[in-house]
Design an enzyme around this catalytic site. Structure first.
Site, PDB file in Angstrom:
ATOM      1  CG  ASP A 270      48.578  32.323  39.518  1.00 53.29           C
ATOM      2  OD1 ASP A 270      47.629  32.183  38.928  1.00 53.29           O
ATOM      3  OD2 ASP A 270      49.058  32.015  40.586  1.00 53.29           O
TER       4      ASP A 270
ATOM      5  N   GLY B 211      38.190  41.985  41.292  1.00 48.04           N
ATOM      6  CA  GLY B 211      38.589  41.136  42.270  1.00 48.04           C
ATOM      7  C   GLY B 211      38.587  41.727  43.594  1.00 48.04           C
TER       8      GLY B 211
HETATM    9  P1  ITT Z   1      43.820  33.912  34.500  1.00 51.50           P
HETATM   10  O1  ITT Z   1      44.241  32.804  35.716  1.00 51.50           O
HETATM   11  O2  ITT Z   1      42.925  33.423  33.550  1.00 51.50           O
HETATM   12  O3  ITT Z   1      44.878  34.787  34.442  1.00 51.50           O
HETATM   13  P2  ITT Z   1      42.334  34.683  37.192  1.00 51.50           P
HETATM   14  O4  ITT Z   1      41.387  35.872  37.405  1.00 51.50           O
HETATM   15  O5  ITT Z   1      41.826  33.319  37.321  1.00 51.50           O
HETATM   16  O6  ITT Z   1      42.736  34.884  35.464  1.00 51.50           O
HETATM   17  P3  ITT Z   1      44.452  34.249  38.813  1.00 51.50           P
HETATM   18  O7  ITT Z   1      44.445  32.638  38.800  1.00 51.50           O
HETATM   19  O8  ITT Z   1      45.910  34.766  38.730  1.00 51.50           O
HETATM   20  O9  ITT Z   1      43.687  35.113  37.832  1.00 51.50           O
HETATM   21  O10 ITT Z   1      43.783  34.674  40.035  1.00 51.50           O
HETATM   22  C1  ITT Z   1      43.969  36.010  40.725  1.00 51.50           C
HETATM   23  C2  ITT Z   1      43.359  36.169  42.082  1.00 51.50           C
HETATM   24  O11 ITT Z   1      43.881  37.381  42.759  1.00 51.50           O
HETATM   25  C3  ITT Z   1      41.902  36.543  41.496  1.00 51.50           C
HETATM   26  O12 ITT Z   1      40.882  36.070  42.508  1.00 51.50           O
HETATM   27  C4  ITT Z   1      41.744  37.993  41.403  1.00 51.50           C
HETATM   28  O13 ITT Z   1      40.715  38.576  41.645  1.00 51.50           O
HETATM   29  C5  ITT Z   1      42.782  38.425  42.305  1.00 51.50           C
HETATM   30  N1  ITT Z   1      43.710  39.370  42.090  1.00 51.50           N
HETATM   31  C6  ITT Z   1      44.906  39.470  41.203  1.00 51.50           C
HETATM   32  N2  ITT Z   1      45.190  40.603  40.935  1.00 51.50           N
HETATM   33  C7  ITT Z   1      44.244  41.585  41.224  1.00 51.50           C
HETATM   34  C8  ITT Z   1      43.894  42.765  41.492  1.00 51.50           C
HETATM   35  O14 ITT Z   1      44.970  43.747  40.815  1.00 51.50           O
HETATM   36  N3  ITT Z   1      43.106  43.582  41.924  1.00 51.50           N
HETATM   37  C9  ITT Z   1      42.336  42.750  42.424  1.00 51.50           C
HETATM   38  N4  ITT Z   1      42.163  41.115  42.693  1.00 51.50           N
HETATM   39  C10 ITT Z   1      43.529  40.823  42.312  1.00 51.50           C
END
Ligand code: ITT
Length: 198
Positions: free
Chosen positions: A68, A150
């Protein structure tokens, strides 16, 4: 035979990064072929990473990796943090625009930000290992670059003058919060399993 870890994510871009970063270990990764149907909380990255890893480990009876992550802006009290994927509905670009909008009035000193990640491996025997990673930088005035996912187009890491979305996958993976969290958790996992002990 390499060990197999099932990756509990529904985000294909995240999976690619995890798979590339884990490539240096003698571990084979597979994306879980089930929907990781967990209700993420608001308490901590670790709680959510545990939920994802346990969900898959319990259903598949295999070692599973959950991660996460989020982005935090200290001048906004750490917002959006654990809510990074969910503070408004829509696509990544909608959330990026919303973050930029909230930061419109902020000058350079207040544009500092950090990506945070927590990675958990839930072992089939019910135990867990945990690793954390962080990447410091700043939020740009507008999105630049096409790579990554993201918030990558609006984040410039400290020591660079390009956003993560302007970097190659390898450049990003060399410095990312995800890499640090993965290395920390995998090294503990391998140590615990009696492989690659220092
Ligand atoms: P899973 O829960 O299915 O793993 P998710 O995309 O929903 O996938 P998260 O709940 O961990 O992942 O949310 C992470 C948030 O932070 C999400 O909005 C991402 O776009 C952002 N984020 C995390 N790491 C990032 C990165 O390396 N580059 C850009 N944005 C990132």
């Amino acid at each position: 035979m390499p060990r197999i870890i099932i990756i509990a994510t529904g985000n294909p871009a995240k999976f690619r990064e995890i798979s590339d970063i884990m490539g240096k270990y003698d571990i084979a990764v597979r994306m879980a072929d089930l929907r990781v149907d967990v209700r993420e909380g608001t308490a901590s990255y670790e709680e959510n990473a545990r939920l994802k890893a346990f969900y898959v480990a319990a259903r598949l009876g295999a070692d599973a990796f959950g991660e996460d992550s989020g982005i935090e802006v200290p001048a906004l009290g750490g917002f959006p943090g654990v809510m990074s994927a969910r503070f408004i509905e829509g696509r990544d670009s909608d959330r990026t625009d919303a973050l930029l909008d909230r930061m419109r009035h902020l000058g350079p000193p207040d544009r500092k930000a950090a990506f945070k990640a927590c990675a958990v491996i839930a072992l089939a025997d019910g135990t867990t290992v945990v690793g954390y990673g962080e990447l410091n930088g700043r939020i740009t005035d507008g999105p630049v670059g096409e790579n990554g996912f993201g918030y990558d187009p609006v984040f410039v890491p400290d020591g660079y003058d390009r956003t993560l979305a302007q970097m190659s996958p390898r450049e990003k993976n060399d410095i990312s919060h995800r890499r640090r969290a993965i290395e920390a958790v995998v090294e503990k996992y391998l140590f615990q399993r009696g492989v690659g002990a220092e």
